[in-house]
Structures are given as C-alpha cells and as structure tokens.
Design a protein around this motif. Structure first.
Motif, short mmCIF file in Angstrom:
data_model
loop_
_atom_site.label_atom_id
_atom_site.label_comp_id
_atom_site.label_asym_id
_atom_site.label_seq_id
_atom_site.Cartn_x
_atom_site.Cartn_y
_atom_site.Cartn_z
N GLU A 56 113.93 -15.93 80.21
CA GLU A 56 115.59 -15.10 79.70
C GLU A 56 116.79 -16.03 79.96
OE1 GLU A 56 115.59 -14.52 84.34
OE2 GLU A 56 113.69 -14.46 82.53
N ALA A 57 116.85 -16.51 81.28
CA ALA A 57 117.77 -18.06 81.56
C ALA A 57 118.15 -18.73 79.55
CB ALA A 57 117.70 -18.28 82.76
N PHE A 58 117.26 -19.34 79.73
CA PHE A 58 117.41 -19.61 78.35
C PHE A 58 118.18 -18.91 77.71
CE2 PHE A 58 116.65 -22.05 75.09
CZ PHE A 58 117.42 -23.64 74.82
N LYS A 59 116.68 -17.84 76.94
CA LYS A 59 117.64 -16.55 75.80
C LYS A 59 118.66 -16.08 76.19
CE LYS A 59 115.55 -12.68 73.56
NZ LYS A 59 116.83 -11.57 74.05
N GLY A 60 119.75 -16.43 77.08
CA GLY A 60 120.42 -15.84 77.09
C GLY A 60 121.96 -17.17 77.05
N LYS A 61 121.17 -18.26 77.00
CA LYS A 61 122.47 -19.34 76.47
C LYS A 61 122.11 -19.57 74.77
CE LYS A 61 122.24 -21.55 80.91
NZ LYS A 61 120.53 -22.04 81.67
N ASP A 62 120.48 -19.19 74.10
CA ASP A 62 120.32 -20.10 72.94
C ASP A 62 118.86 -18.97 72.74
OD1 ASP A 62 119.93 -21.18 70.86
OD2 ASP A 62 120.05 -22.89 71.03
N ALA A 63 119.11 -17.80 71.92
CA ALA A 63 118.42 -17.34 71.62
C ALA A 63 117.48 -17.52 70.84
CB ALA A 63 118.74 -15.60 71.92
N SER A 64 118.32 -17.84 69.75
CA SER A 64 117.95 -19.00 68.25
C SER A 64 116.74 -19.82 68.81
CB SER A 64 118.26 -18.85 67.39
OG SER A 64 117.94 -19.37 66.33
N THR A 65 116.81 -20.37 69.47
CA THR A 65 116.20 -21.71 70.05
C THR A 65 115.15 -20.70 70.25
OG1 THR A 65 117.89 -23.27 69.52
CG2 THR A 65 115.66 -24.52 71.12
N ALA A 66 115.44 -20.49 71.92
CA ALA A 66 113.87 -19.57 72.77
C ALA A 66 113.21 -18.66 71.63
CB ALA A 66 114.32 -19.11 73.34
N HIS A 67 113.71 -17.74 70.26
CA HIS A 67 112.83 -17.20 69.54
C HIS A 67 111.98 -18.76 68.93
CE1 HIS A 67 111.50 -15.98 66.36
NE2 HIS A 67 110.67 -14.40 66.68
N HIS A 68 112.19 -19.92 68.48
CA HIS A 68 111.57 -20.79 67.39
C HIS A 68 110.71 -21.27 68.55
CE1 HIS A 68 115.27 -19.89 64.75
NE2 HIS A 68 114.20 -20.79 63.74
N LEU A 69 110.91 -21.41 69.62
CA LEU A 69 109.92 -22.32 70.42
C LEU A 69 108.37 -21.60 70.95
CD1 LEU A 69 109.27 -24.30 72.97
CD2 LEU A 69 111.08 -22.54 74.61
N LEU A 70 108.67 -20.25 70.62
CA LEU A 70 107.85 -18.95 70.87
C LEU A 70 107.05 -19.14 69.88
CD1 LEU A 70 108.71 -16.16 73.81
CD2 LEU A 70 107.57 -18.49 73.68
N ASP A 71 107.73 -18.76 68.68
CA ASP A 71 107.23 -18.73 67.45
C ASP A 71 106.60 -20.33 67.14
OD1 ASP A 71 107.02 -16.94 64.86
OD2 ASP A 71 107.73 -18.72 64.43
N ILE A 72 107.16 -21.51 67.36
CA ILE A 72 106.40 -22.42 66.92
C ILE A 72 105.06 -22.28 67.81
CG2 ILE A 72 106.35 -25.18 67.47
CD1 ILE A 72 109.07 -24.74 66.00
N PHE A 73 104.93 -22.46 69.43
CA PHE A 73 103.67 -22.46 69.94
C PHE A 73 102.50 -21.32 69.80
CE2 PHE A 73 100.87 -21.65 73.29
CZ PHE A 73 100.46 -22.96 73.97
N ALA A 74 102.79 -20.48 69.09
CA ALA A 74 102.05 -18.96 68.36
C ALA A 74 101.59 -19.97 67.77
CB ALA A 74 102.80 -17.41 67.99
N ARG A 75 102.53 -20.48 66.30
CA ARG A 75 101.62 -20.58 65.25
C ARG A 75 100.92 -21.61 65.45
NH1 ARG A 75 105.89 -22.15 61.32
NH2 ARG A 75 107.70 -22.91 63.09
N GLN A 76 101.09 -22.53 66.42
CA GLN A 76 100.27 -23.67 66.59
C GLN A 76 99.13 -23.37 67.68
OE1 GLN A 76 100.72 -26.51 65.12
NE2 GLN A 76 102.50 -26.16 64.16
N ALA A 77 99.16 -22.24 68.42
CA ALA A 77 97.80 -21.81 68.93
C ALA A 77 96.76 -21.31 67.64
CB ALA A 77 98.82 -20.64 69.70
N THR A 78 97.37 -20.31 66.49
CA THR A 78 96.65 -19.59 66.17
C THR A 78 96.44 -21.25 65.16
OG1 THR A 78 97.74 -18.22 65.65
CG2 THR A 78 96.40 -18.18 62.92
N TYR A 79 96.60 -22.69 64.74
CA TYR A 79 96.24 -23.12 64.41
C TYR A 79 95.05 -23.85 65.23
CZ TYR A 79 96.21 -27.96 62.17
OH TYR A 79 95.86 -29.30 61.24
N ALA A 80 95.03 -23.89 66.11
CA ALA A 80 94.06 -24.35 67.22
C ALA A 80 92.84 -23.61 67.30
CB ALA A 80 95.14 -24.29 68.82
N ALA A 81 93.20 -22.71 67.05
CA ALA A 81 91.91 -21.52 67.10
C ALA A 81 90.82 -21.76 65.29
CB ALA A 81 92.41 -20.37 66.57
N LEU A 82 91.15 -22.48 64.42
CA LEU A 82 91.21 -22.76 63.68
C LEU A 82 90.16 -23.89 64.00
CD1 LEU A 82 93.34 -22.74 61.33
CD2 LEU A 82 91.95 -21.63 61.17
#
Length: 174
Positions: free
Chosen positions: A111-137
């Motif tokens: 939440e501390a980083f999200k408060g500084k840069d919400a867009s980048t914080a969201h992108h970090l999680l979004d990228i990880f989630a997409r690559q975790a899906t890729y890993a599962a393949l």
C-alpha cells in the motif's frame, strides 16, 4: 507440476488455496503471511521477498525485483523489460529451478508504493499475474503474496481477475 487430488476436494493444501482464484493473494496480518511462507518453503517453493514500502520510485522497484529474481545485467528497468524478464522467469531461465516446487514473490508494504504510484503498482501485479498464467502452461507454479497494512485494500482487476484475500483473512477484511 503435479496436479492436486480431486478426490480430496475439501482438504486442499495451502498452495492450492492460494492460487485457486488467481495468482495474486492479499495478506494483512504478518503472522498469517509468515505461516504461509513457512509452509511454502517447507514444501520446496522458492520464496523471495521485496519491500515495496522502501520503494521511493520505480527505480527502486526495478532494482529490488531484479535482485530478488536474479534478472540478467541487461535488464532494462522498465515495465516492458519487467514483462520480458518475468516471462523468462516463468520458464525457469533464471530466478528459480526445476528442483523448486514453485516460485513465490512476496511483496510487503504494497500500500505504501501504491500510494506513491498506483499505476505502476497495478502494472507490477498485472504483469506478474499474466506471466504466472504463462508459467502454468509449462507446468510451473508461480504466485505472488501481497501484504498490505490496509485491511480494506481493494485493487482493480489483475490479469483479468479480482485479487482475493487469502483464505484465513478474507472474512475479516470486509
């Protein structure tokens, strides 16, 4: 990646519970997170931790994640490069090995980083989630455990899914 036992539907292990609703899980209580990471380590998961509360800028984010996941020296320290390198991590090019049951990225103080840069914080999680899906393949398990000091934290969709609270805290955060 071994599959879970369908006949044991009511008694799934922690790793199953953490990723059944997506590859990102929220935590509030440090003790609950510690118990989860201890269980995961004991079950051969490689657990790496970064402290988002210490990130003053995206430079800090990129340096910390690159160090934690053993990114190559040529890492470009931007979101596109993060996506590329996490794709390599997904196929075990670096960051973890086939002897690990899976990879767990723990992001503390989110939440501390999200408060500084919400867009980048969201992108970090979004990228990880997409690559975790890729890993599962490829039969690889990747998950991200996000600890926040805000028990009411709500996030936009990540990887096309809602981000769920872990199974111990989901009722206490409402």
């Amino acid at each position: 990646m071994a599959i879970w036992d369908l006949t044991d539907e009511l008694n799934h292990p922690l790793d199953f519970l953490l990723i059944q609703n997506g590859f990102i899980s929220l935590f509030h209580q440090q003790a609950v997170l510690d118990e989860a990471t201890s269980w995961l380590r004991n079950h051969r998961y490689k657990v790496v931790k970064v402290d988002a509360a210490a990130w003053q800028s995206t430079v800090d984010l990129h340096q910390d994640v690159a160090r934690a996941l053993d990114f190559p020296d040529y890492y470009g320290s931007n979101l596109d490069a993060l996506n590329d390198c996490l794709g390599d991590v997904a196929v075990q090019a670096y960051g973890w090995t086939a002897s690990d049951a899976g990879l767990v990225l723990v992001i503390d103080g989110f939440e501390a980083f999200k408060g500084k840069d919400a867009s980048t914080a969201h992108h970090l999680l979004d990228i990880f989630a997409r690559q975790a899906t890729y890993a599962a393949l490829f039969g690889h398990r990747m998950m991200c455990l996000v600890r926040t000091g805000d028990p009411r934290l709500e996030l936009p969709l990540v990887g096309g899914l809602s981000v769920a609270w872990n199974h111990h805290e989901f009722l206490s955060t409402r």
